[in-house]
Design an enzyme around this catalytic site. Structure first.
Site, PDB file in Angstrom:
ATOM      1  N   GLY A 113       0.826  -1.196   0.000  1.00  0.00           N
ATOM      2  CA  GLY A 113       0.000   0.000   0.000  1.00  0.00           C
ATOM      3  C   GLY A 113       0.860   1.245   0.000  1.00  0.00           C
ATOM      4  CB  SER A 114       0.414   4.511   1.720  1.00  0.00           C
ATOM      5  OG  SER A 114       1.126   5.728   1.842  1.00  0.00           O
ATOM      6  CD  GLN A 115       5.126   4.795   4.929  1.00  0.00           C
ATOM      7  OE1 GLN A 115       6.290   4.512   4.688  1.00  0.00           O
ATOM      8  NE2 GLN A 115       4.723   6.042   5.122  1.00  0.00           N
TER       9      GLN A 115
ATOM     10  CG  HIS B 232       2.249   2.653  14.104  1.00  0.00           C
ATOM     11  ND1 HIS B 232       2.682   3.577  15.031  1.00  0.00           N
ATOM     12  CD2 HIS B 232       0.941   2.415  14.408  1.00  0.00           C
ATOM     13  CE1 HIS B 232       1.683   3.881  15.848  1.00  0.00           C
ATOM     14  NE2 HIS B 232       0.624   3.187  15.493  1.00  0.00           N
TER      15      HIS B 232
ATOM     16  CD  GLU C  59      -2.477   8.408  14.323  1.00  0.00           C
ATOM     17  OE1 GLU C  59      -1.760   7.973  13.412  1.00  0.00           O
ATOM     18  OE2 GLU C  59      -3.111   7.659  15.110  1.00  0.00           O
TER      19      GLU C  59
END
Length: 334
Positions: free
Chosen positions: A26-28, A107, A194
């Protein structure tokens, strides 16, 4: 004192001769994999069949089911959404880990809160770029990078630190600088940012401002412009040069209002509420709530999402953005 590591500080290439499995595309995932590949490393992708599987193939990678990718690899970087990492780890990663493999994350949520508990004979490290994947990739191609964090949870091989720094250099992060942290610090500060500021705090502040104006009889469209649409102008200035840059760039009227009215909105009580949010993160209350809701099919999550989708500010915003073709639409497909 914070220590920042750059290219010249990474003396040993601890990834040399190792195969890296990037789990997720995906994004990362796509950014890590492509940057590592461009730097000459042997990278395979582990992912379930679907659009990302096909995209990774199109991008020239050898793509395998997660278990098969892990079996081949020395270093396994897990770049999946927090809520599915636990099941994928238990069923497809853990059974295929070998002694002195390195297990990595961008993360620390699942390691810090004990959802994933790796065996003692594998290295566990963190490399967390402080930006979205498309920026990690774009800056790498341009010859720069996004600053990143790294941390070590387990050092079974005695080489975890070298491997983590080599990985950070492999994705280009040491061009900009890499700051050492821990899984605990990265996770708790990330969640706090967040919840209290970037997502929860800002969205609720904007909603409350919108409601205040509308309830006072002002047109919803004007309220939207003043409390949401113009937020980008301020955030861009802040991003480029901090709050001082904002105050330098705005009118004296706006700056004076900042000083005299800001503390009336963000009172000491707000800071106390922020401390309570941080406590819920630190003691596991938030993570337990999220994990349990995930197990129950995200009933609370989806209910809250639907409630927010129906707020008047969202309806007004959708209508006003139709008047602004210069805004590239990022509307979510339902």
């Amino acid at each position: 004192m914070t220590t920042v590591y750059y290219d010249q500080d990474v003396k040993t290439d601890a990834l040399q001769g190792k195969k890296i499995a990037v789990v997720g595309y995906g994004s990362q995932g796509h950014a890590h994999a492509q940057n590592l590949k461009d730097n000459g490393y042997d990278v395979v992708i582990g992912i379930r069949p679907g659009r990302s599987f096909d995209k990774a193939k199109e991008d020239g990678f050898d793509v395998f089911p997660v278990a098969e990718a892990v079996k081949q690899a020395d270093v396994i970087m897990v770049l999946l959404p927090d809520e599915i990492q636990g099941d994928v780890y238990k069923n497809e990663i853990e059974p295929n880990l070998e002694k002195h493999n390195a297990l990595a994350f961008a993360h620390g949520f699942n390691i810090h809160f004990g959802v994933i508990q790796p065996p003692a004979d594998v290295d566990v490290f963190l490399v967390a770029p402080k930006g979205p994947g498309h920026l990690v990739r774009r800056t790498f191609v341009e010859g720069s990078a996004v600053p990143s964090l790294f941390g070590i949870q387990q050092d079974a091989s005695g080489q975890a630190r070298n491997i983590a720094l080599s990985y950070a250099k492999g994705i280009g992060a040491t061009r900009a600088g890499v700051i050492e942290t821990t899984f605990k610090e990265e996770t708790e500060t990330d969640l706090f940012g967040e919840q209290a500021v970037l997502c929860g705090g800002v969205s609720k502040l904007i909603q409350s401002g919108f409601e205040t104006l509308v309830e006072a009889g002002y047109q919803p469209e004007l309220a939207y412009f003043e409390v949401l649409h113009e937020m980008k102008l301020i955030v861009d200035l802040m991003y480029e040069g901090g709050t001082e840059n904002v105050r330098y760039s705005i009118s004296n009227t706006a700056e004076f209002g900042d000083y005299v009215s800001g503390p009336r909105v963000i009172t000491p009580d707000v800071k106390e509420n922020m401390k309570a949010v941080l406590t819920d993160i630190q003691n596991g209350n938030f993570s337990n709530r999220f994990i349990e809701d995930n197990k129950n099919g995200f009933k609370e999550f989806y209910k809250l999402r639907e409630e927010q989708h129906g707020h008047q500010i969202e309806k007004v915003g959708r209508e006003l953005r139709e008047m602004m073709p210069f805004i590239k639409s990022k509307s979510i497909e339902k």
